[in-house]
Scaffold this active site. Sequence first.
Site, PDB file in Angstrom:
ATOM      1  CB  CYS A  68      -0.773  -0.106   1.372  1.00 54.37           C
ATOM      2  SG  CYS A  68      -0.016   0.230   3.021  1.00 54.37           S
TER       3      CYS A  68
ATOM      4  CG  HIS B 229       3.740  -6.390  11.251  1.00 47.80           C
ATOM      5  ND1 HIS B 229       2.505  -6.183  12.078  1.00 47.80           N
ATOM      6  CD2 HIS B 229       4.730  -6.114  12.080  1.00 47.80           C
ATOM      7  CE1 HIS B 229       2.794  -5.549  13.317  1.00 47.80           C
ATOM      8  NE2 HIS B 229       4.038  -5.733  13.274  1.00 47.80           N
TER       9      HIS B 229
ATOM     10  CB  CYS C   5       0.238   4.681   8.116  1.00 47.33           C
ATOM     11  SG  CYS C   5      -0.953   4.939   6.731  1.00 47.33           S
TER      12      CYS C   5
ATOM     13  CD  GLU D 134      -3.941   0.467  13.094  1.00 46.27           C
ATOM     14  OE1 GLU D 134      -5.140   0.823  13.153  1.00 46.27           O
ATOM     15  OE2 GLU D 134      -3.559  -0.045  12.043  1.00 46.27           O
TER      16      GLU D 134
END
Length: 289
Positions: free
Chosen positions: A14, A43, A97, A129
Amino acid sequence: MNFTFTVARTAGFCWGVDRAIKGAEGKLRKAGEKLFVLGHLVHNQVAVSDLERQGIHVVRHMEEARGKVLLITAHGRDPREIKKARAIASDVLDMTCPIVQDQHAAALVLKNEGRAMVLIGTRSHSHPEVEGTIGVLEGAVTVVESRSDVEALPYPRGQAIGVIAQTTFDNDKVDELLRWISERYPATRYISTICDDIARKQMELRERASEFDTVIVIGDRESANATHLAEIALHTLGKTTLFILNEDEIDVSRIAESEKIFVTAGASTPEGSITGVVKKLEEVGGVRF
Protein backbone atom coordinates in the site's frame (compact mmCIF):
# COMPACT_ATOMS: atom_id res chain seq x y z
CA MET A 1 0.04 -30.24 -13.20
CA ASN A 2 -2.06 -28.10 -15.48
CA PHE A 3 -3.80 -25.02 -14.11
CA THR A 4 -4.28 -21.30 -14.72
CA PHE A 5 -3.77 -18.47 -12.25
CA THR A 6 -4.07 -14.72 -11.98
CA VAL A 7 -2.65 -12.10 -9.62
CA ALA A 8 -4.93 -9.57 -7.95
CA ARG A 9 -4.69 -6.04 -9.30
CA THR A 10 -4.48 -4.79 -5.71
CA ALA A 11 -1.78 -7.22 -4.52
CA GLY A 12 1.23 -5.84 -2.66
CA PHE A 13 2.49 -2.66 -1.01
CA CYS A 14 0.00 0.00 0.00
CA TRP A 15 1.14 3.60 -0.33
CA GLY A 16 1.66 3.90 3.43
CA VAL A 17 4.11 0.98 3.51
CA ASP A 18 5.83 2.25 0.37
CA ARG A 19 6.14 5.67 2.02
CA ALA A 20 7.64 4.18 5.19
CA ILE A 21 10.22 2.08 3.35
CA LYS A 22 11.26 4.84 0.96
CA GLY A 23 11.44 7.27 3.87
CA ALA A 24 13.70 4.91 5.81
CA GLU A 25 15.94 4.29 2.81
CA GLY A 26 16.16 8.04 2.11
CA LYS A 27 17.07 8.76 5.73
CA LEU A 28 19.73 6.03 5.57
CA ARG A 29 21.37 7.64 2.53
CA LYS A 30 21.26 11.08 4.13
CA ALA A 31 22.55 9.97 7.55
CA GLY A 32 25.34 7.84 6.12
CA GLU A 33 25.17 5.46 9.08
CA LYS A 34 22.97 2.59 10.19
CA LEU A 35 19.50 3.40 11.50
CA PHE A 36 17.31 1.73 14.11
CA VAL A 37 13.58 0.95 14.04
CA LEU A 38 11.49 0.48 17.18
CA GLY A 39 9.86 -2.81 16.17
CA HIS A 40 9.30 -3.91 12.59
CA LEU A 41 8.92 -0.98 10.20
CA VAL A 42 6.35 -3.12 8.36
CA HIS A 43 5.03 -6.59 9.19
CA ASN A 44 6.86 -8.73 6.66
CA GLN A 45 9.98 -10.79 7.34
CA VAL A 46 11.23 -10.48 3.76
CA ALA A 47 10.95 -6.69 3.75
CA VAL A 48 12.51 -6.42 7.22
CA SER A 49 15.43 -8.66 6.21
CA ASP A 50 16.04 -6.52 3.13
CA LEU A 51 16.09 -3.36 5.27
CA GLU A 52 18.48 -5.07 7.71
CA ARG A 53 20.91 -5.80 4.88
CA GLN A 54 20.83 -2.13 3.94
CA GLY A 55 21.65 -1.03 7.50
CA ILE A 56 18.19 -0.44 9.01
CA HIS A 57 18.07 -2.53 12.19
CA VAL A 58 15.17 -3.54 14.45
CA VAL A 59 15.40 -2.83 18.18
CA ARG A 60 12.94 -3.93 20.85
CA HIS A 61 13.83 -1.24 23.35
CA MET A 62 14.54 2.39 22.46
CA GLU A 63 17.52 2.46 24.85
CA GLU A 64 19.31 0.33 22.24
CA ALA A 65 19.21 3.36 19.93
CA ARG A 66 20.47 5.95 22.43
CA GLY A 67 22.29 8.71 20.55
CA LYS A 68 21.33 7.17 17.19
CA VAL A 69 18.67 7.80 14.54
CA LEU A 70 15.44 6.00 15.49
CA LEU A 71 12.48 5.32 13.18
CA ILE A 72 8.86 4.93 14.35
CA THR A 73 7.03 2.22 12.40
CA ALA A 74 4.15 2.69 9.98
CA HIS A 75 1.79 1.28 12.64
CA GLY A 76 2.36 4.21 15.00
CA ARG A 77 3.16 4.22 18.73
CA ASP A 78 1.87 5.57 22.00
CA PRO A 79 2.60 9.36 21.91
CA ARG A 80 4.31 9.06 25.29
CA GLU A 81 6.74 6.53 23.81
CA ILE A 82 7.50 8.85 20.91
CA LYS A 83 8.16 11.71 23.32
CA LYS A 84 10.52 9.48 25.30
CA ALA A 85 12.26 8.40 22.09
CA ARG A 86 12.96 12.02 21.16
CA ALA A 87 14.78 12.45 24.48
CA ILE A 88 16.90 9.33 23.91
CA ALA A 89 17.71 9.22 20.19
CA SER A 90 19.76 11.78 18.30
CA ASP A 91 16.92 12.06 15.78
CA VAL A 92 13.48 10.47 15.44
CA LEU A 93 11.85 9.87 12.06
CA ASP A 94 8.14 9.25 12.60
CA MET A 95 6.88 7.05 9.74
CA THR A 96 3.41 6.52 11.22
CA CYS A 97 0.99 6.01 8.34
CA PRO A 98 -1.14 9.15 7.79
CA ILE A 99 -4.28 6.98 7.88
CA VAL A 100 -3.29 5.78 11.36
CA GLN A 101 -2.73 9.42 12.32
CA ASP A 102 -6.26 10.19 11.06
CA GLN A 103 -7.57 7.36 13.23
CA HIS A 104 -5.84 8.83 16.28
CA ALA A 105 -7.39 12.24 15.55
CA ALA A 106 -10.85 10.70 15.12
CA ALA A 107 -10.49 8.83 18.41
CA LEU A 108 -9.72 12.06 20.24
CA VAL A 109 -12.68 13.85 18.63
CA LEU A 110 -15.05 11.15 19.90
CA LYS A 111 -13.43 11.01 23.33
CA ASN A 112 -13.67 14.81 23.67
CA GLU A 113 -17.41 14.54 22.99
CA GLY A 114 -17.62 12.65 26.28
CA ARG A 115 -18.18 9.24 24.69
CA ALA A 116 -17.02 5.91 26.10
CA MET A 117 -14.57 4.58 23.54
CA VAL A 118 -14.64 1.26 21.69
CA LEU A 119 -11.90 0.15 19.30
CA ILE A 120 -12.77 -2.59 16.81
CA GLY A 121 -9.51 -4.44 16.33
CA THR A 122 -7.22 -7.34 17.10
CA ARG A 123 -7.35 -8.57 20.69
CA SER A 124 -5.80 -12.01 20.25
CA HIS A 125 -2.22 -10.75 20.14
CA SER A 126 -0.42 -7.53 20.80
CA HIS A 127 -0.60 -5.35 17.67
CA PRO A 128 1.39 -2.08 17.59
CA GLU A 129 -1.39 -0.08 15.91
CA VAL A 130 -3.90 -1.17 18.54
CA GLU A 131 -1.41 -0.45 21.33
CA GLY A 132 -0.67 2.96 19.83
CA THR A 133 -4.35 3.89 19.69
CA ILE A 134 -4.85 2.72 23.28
CA GLY A 135 -1.95 5.02 24.18
CA VAL A 136 -3.50 7.97 22.35
CA LEU A 137 -6.67 7.45 24.40
CA GLU A 138 -4.61 7.02 27.58
CA GLY A 139 -6.09 3.57 28.12
CA ALA A 140 -9.70 4.77 28.18
CA VAL A 141 -10.94 2.37 25.49
CA THR A 142 -12.23 -1.20 25.18
CA VAL A 143 -11.05 -3.36 22.27
CA VAL A 144 -13.60 -5.69 20.64
CA GLU A 145 -13.27 -8.24 17.83
CA SER A 146 -16.28 -10.53 18.37
CA ARG A 147 -19.94 -10.44 19.33
CA SER A 148 -19.08 -11.81 22.77
CA ASP A 149 -16.72 -8.86 23.25
CA VAL A 150 -19.57 -6.48 22.41
CA GLU A 151 -21.92 -8.25 24.82
CA ALA A 152 -19.27 -7.94 27.54
CA LEU A 153 -18.86 -4.17 27.17
CA PRO A 154 -19.00 -2.64 30.66
CA TYR A 155 -20.95 0.52 29.77
CA PRO A 156 -24.57 1.20 30.81
CA ARG A 157 -27.18 0.98 28.04
CA GLY A 158 -27.75 4.72 27.86
CA GLN A 159 -24.05 5.53 27.46
CA ALA A 160 -22.96 7.50 24.39
CA ILE A 161 -20.37 5.40 22.60
CA GLY A 162 -17.58 6.43 20.22
CA VAL A 163 -16.31 3.76 17.84
CA ILE A 164 -13.15 3.61 15.74
CA ALA A 165 -11.56 0.64 13.97
CA GLN A 166 -8.09 -0.70 13.37
CA THR A 167 -7.23 0.64 9.90
CA THR A 168 -6.45 -2.83 8.47
CA PHE A 169 -9.41 -4.73 9.93
CA ASP A 170 -11.87 -6.77 7.86
CA ASN A 171 -14.28 -4.11 6.56
CA ASP A 172 -17.32 -6.43 6.55
CA LYS A 173 -16.56 -7.51 10.11
CA VAL A 174 -16.33 -3.86 11.17
CA ASP A 175 -19.82 -3.28 9.76
CA GLU A 176 -21.14 -6.34 11.58
CA LEU A 177 -19.61 -5.39 14.92
CA LEU A 178 -20.76 -1.80 14.52
CA ARG A 179 -24.34 -3.01 13.98
CA TRP A 180 -24.22 -5.06 17.19
CA ILE A 181 -22.73 -2.13 19.14
CA SER A 182 -25.40 0.25 17.80
CA GLU A 183 -28.19 -2.20 18.73
CA ARG A 184 -26.87 -2.34 22.29
CA TYR A 185 -26.02 1.37 22.51
CA PRO A 186 -28.31 3.54 20.31
CA ALA A 187 -26.23 6.67 21.05
CA THR A 188 -23.27 5.38 19.04
CA ARG A 189 -21.12 7.46 16.73
CA TYR A 190 -18.57 5.83 14.42
CA ILE A 191 -15.83 7.58 12.45
CA SER A 192 -14.40 5.37 9.73
CA THR A 193 -10.67 5.39 9.11
CA ILE A 194 -10.39 1.99 7.39
CA CYS A 195 -7.51 2.06 4.90
CA ASP A 196 -8.84 2.37 1.33
CA ASP A 197 -6.09 0.11 0.00
CA ILE A 198 -6.99 -2.65 2.46
CA ALA A 199 -10.69 -2.29 1.65
CA ARG A 200 -9.94 -2.62 -2.09
CA LYS A 201 -7.85 -5.77 -1.51
CA GLN A 202 -10.70 -7.35 0.46
CA MET A 203 -13.32 -6.25 -2.06
CA GLU A 204 -11.40 -7.65 -5.04
CA LEU A 205 -10.95 -10.97 -3.24
CA ARG A 206 -14.64 -11.21 -2.41
CA GLU A 207 -15.78 -10.17 -5.89
CA ARG A 208 -13.47 -12.45 -7.87
CA ALA A 209 -13.02 -15.53 -5.70
CA SER A 210 -16.11 -17.28 -7.05
CA GLU A 211 -14.22 -17.82 -10.33
CA PHE A 212 -11.44 -19.80 -8.59
CA ASP A 213 -11.12 -23.00 -6.57
CA THR A 214 -7.92 -22.00 -4.72
CA VAL A 215 -6.62 -18.76 -3.20
CA ILE A 216 -2.97 -18.04 -2.40
CA VAL A 217 -2.36 -15.17 0.02
CA ILE A 218 1.24 -13.93 0.15
CA GLY A 219 2.14 -12.23 3.40
CA ASP A 220 3.55 -12.51 6.89
CA ARG A 221 1.44 -14.05 9.66
CA GLU A 222 2.29 -11.02 11.81
CA SER A 223 0.56 -8.84 9.22
CA ALA A 224 -3.03 -8.19 10.31
CA ASN A 225 -4.21 -7.24 6.83
CA ALA A 226 -2.67 -10.33 5.17
CA THR A 227 -4.13 -12.55 7.90
CA HIS A 228 -7.58 -11.05 7.29
CA LEU A 229 -7.29 -11.82 3.56
CA ALA A 230 -6.51 -15.46 4.37
CA GLU A 231 -9.40 -15.61 6.86
CA ILE A 232 -11.83 -14.18 4.30
CA ALA A 233 -10.69 -16.66 1.64
CA LEU A 234 -10.87 -19.68 3.95
CA HIS A 235 -13.71 -19.00 6.37
CA THR A 236 -15.98 -16.55 4.55
CA LEU A 237 -15.55 -17.75 0.96
CA GLY A 238 -14.76 -21.40 1.72
CA LYS A 239 -11.82 -21.64 -0.66
CA THR A 240 -8.80 -23.90 -0.45
CA THR A 241 -6.35 -21.34 0.92
CA LEU A 242 -2.55 -21.21 1.10
CA PHE A 243 -1.16 -18.47 3.35
CA ILE A 244 2.53 -18.19 2.50
CA LEU A 245 5.44 -15.81 3.07
CA ASN A 246 7.06 -16.45 -0.31
CA GLU A 247 7.54 -19.11 -3.00
CA ASP A 248 9.57 -21.32 -0.65
CA GLU A 249 6.41 -22.09 1.32
CA ILE A 250 4.29 -23.29 -1.61
CA ASP A 251 3.08 -26.83 -0.88
CA VAL A 252 2.68 -28.21 -4.40
CA SER A 253 0.59 -31.14 -3.12
CA ARG A 254 -2.07 -28.70 -1.92
CA ILE A 255 -2.59 -27.24 -5.40
CA ALA A 256 -2.28 -30.52 -7.30
CA GLU A 257 -6.05 -30.68 -7.94
CA SER A 258 -6.49 -26.95 -8.57
CA GLU A 259 -7.76 -25.70 -11.92
CA LYS A 260 -7.85 -21.95 -11.30
CA ILE A 261 -5.86 -20.11 -8.63
CA PHE A 262 -6.30 -16.53 -7.42
CA VAL A 263 -3.14 -14.95 -5.99
CA THR A 264 -3.29 -11.91 -3.74
CA ALA A 265 -0.86 -10.29 -1.29
CA GLY A 266 -0.97 -8.16 1.82
CA ALA A 267 -0.10 -4.49 2.04
CA SER A 268 3.37 -5.23 3.47
CA THR A 269 4.32 -7.85 0.87
CA PRO A 270 7.23 -6.79 -1.39
CA GLU A 271 7.01 -7.13 -5.14
CA GLY A 272 9.87 -9.65 -5.11
CA SER A 273 7.79 -12.10 -3.09
CA ILE A 274 4.92 -11.83 -5.57
CA THR A 275 7.27 -12.28 -8.53
CA GLY A 276 8.82 -15.33 -6.85
CA VAL A 277 5.42 -16.98 -6.38
CA VAL A 278 4.46 -16.29 -9.99
CA LYS A 279 7.70 -17.87 -11.20
CA LYS A 280 7.21 -20.94 -8.98
CA LEU A 281 3.63 -21.45 -10.17
CA GLU A 282 4.80 -21.26 -13.78
CA GLU A 283 7.58 -23.77 -13.08
CA VAL A 284 5.09 -26.36 -11.78
CA GLY A 285 2.77 -26.03 -14.77
CA GLY A 286 0.69 -22.93 -14.13
CA VAL A 287 -0.31 -20.56 -16.93
CA ARG A 288 -0.91 -16.95 -15.95
CA PHE A 289 -3.85 -15.08 -17.43
